[in-house]
Design a protein around this motif. Sequence first.
Motif, PDB file in Angstrom:
ATOM      1  N   ILE A  51       0.860  -1.169   0.000  1.00 37.40           N
ATOM      2  CA  ILE A  51       0.000   0.000   0.000  1.00 37.40           C
ATOM      3  C   ILE A  51       0.899   1.222   0.000  1.00 37.40           C
ATOM      4  CG2 ILE A  51      -0.276  -0.029   2.531  1.00 37.40           C
ATOM      5  CD1 ILE A  51      -3.186   1.027   1.986  1.00 37.40           C
ATOM      6  N   ARG A  56      -2.516   5.922  -1.194  1.00 41.40           N
ATOM      7  CA  ARG A  56      -2.838   4.575  -0.698  1.00 41.40           C
ATOM      8  C   ARG A  56      -3.217   3.598  -1.803  1.00 41.40           C
ATOM      9  NH1 ARG A  56      -6.068   5.716   5.002  1.00 41.40           N
ATOM     10  NH2 ARG A  56      -4.889   7.555   5.600  1.00 41.40           N
ATOM     11  N   THR A  58      -3.052   0.302  -3.875  1.00 40.82           N
ATOM     12  CA  THR A  58      -2.723  -1.040  -3.399  1.00 40.82           C
ATOM     13  C   THR A  58      -2.380  -1.961  -4.565  1.00 40.82           C
ATOM     14  OG1 THR A  58      -5.053  -1.676  -3.429  1.00 40.82           O
ATOM     15  CG2 THR A  58      -4.163  -0.835  -1.348  1.00 40.82           C
ATOM     16  N   TYR A  60      -1.152  -6.262  -5.396  1.00 39.17           N
ATOM     17  CA  TYR A  60      -1.149  -7.599  -4.830  1.00 39.17           C
ATOM     18  C   TYR A  60      -0.414  -8.578  -5.736  1.00 39.17           C
ATOM     19  CZ  TYR A  60      -4.869  -5.776  -1.840  1.00 39.17           C
ATOM     20  OH  TYR A  60      -5.591  -5.035  -0.940  1.00 39.17           O
ATOM     21  N   SER A  71      -4.591  -2.671   4.182  1.00 43.61           N
ATOM     22  CA  SER A  71      -5.136  -1.367   4.542  1.00 43.61           C
ATOM     23  C   SER A  71      -4.199  -0.688   5.526  1.00 43.61           C
ATOM     24  CB  SER A  71      -6.541  -1.509   5.138  1.00 43.61           C
ATOM     25  OG  SER A  71      -6.516  -2.305   6.316  1.00 43.61           O
TER      26      SER A  71
END
Length: 124
Positions: A51, A56, A58, A60, A71
């Motif tokens: 993040i 912010r 994100t 993966y 988060s």
Amino acid sequence: QLQLVESGGGLVQSGGSLRLSCAVSGDNVDYYAIGWFRQAPGKEREGVAVINAVVRSTYYHYSVKGRFTISRDNGKNTVDLQMNNLKPEDTGVYYCAAGDNDGKSVESMTPHSWGQGTQVTVSS
């Protein structure tokens, strides 16, 4: 130099859930990307989720998309990793790390501060 402390690891059955938390302390925590990495026995450490600071964003690893959610709470200086539908292949030591992320992937993060790690074991 930031300090990071992980918590929340443990043993869970396949299909179960765990929530990991990373407490971050030091100067200018909000300026850094925070990532979760893992290392399975006999394998290299790999990035799981990142993040970014400020906006912010994100990112993966493909193997956890749709199952894990990262988060951060800048007021509390914590970064959580919610892990659902866990699989035995998710087993490993999970580390949080702070660093820079100039790209748009987990692999583009450059960590410079690490936590001590927390064990996650998923039984079949």
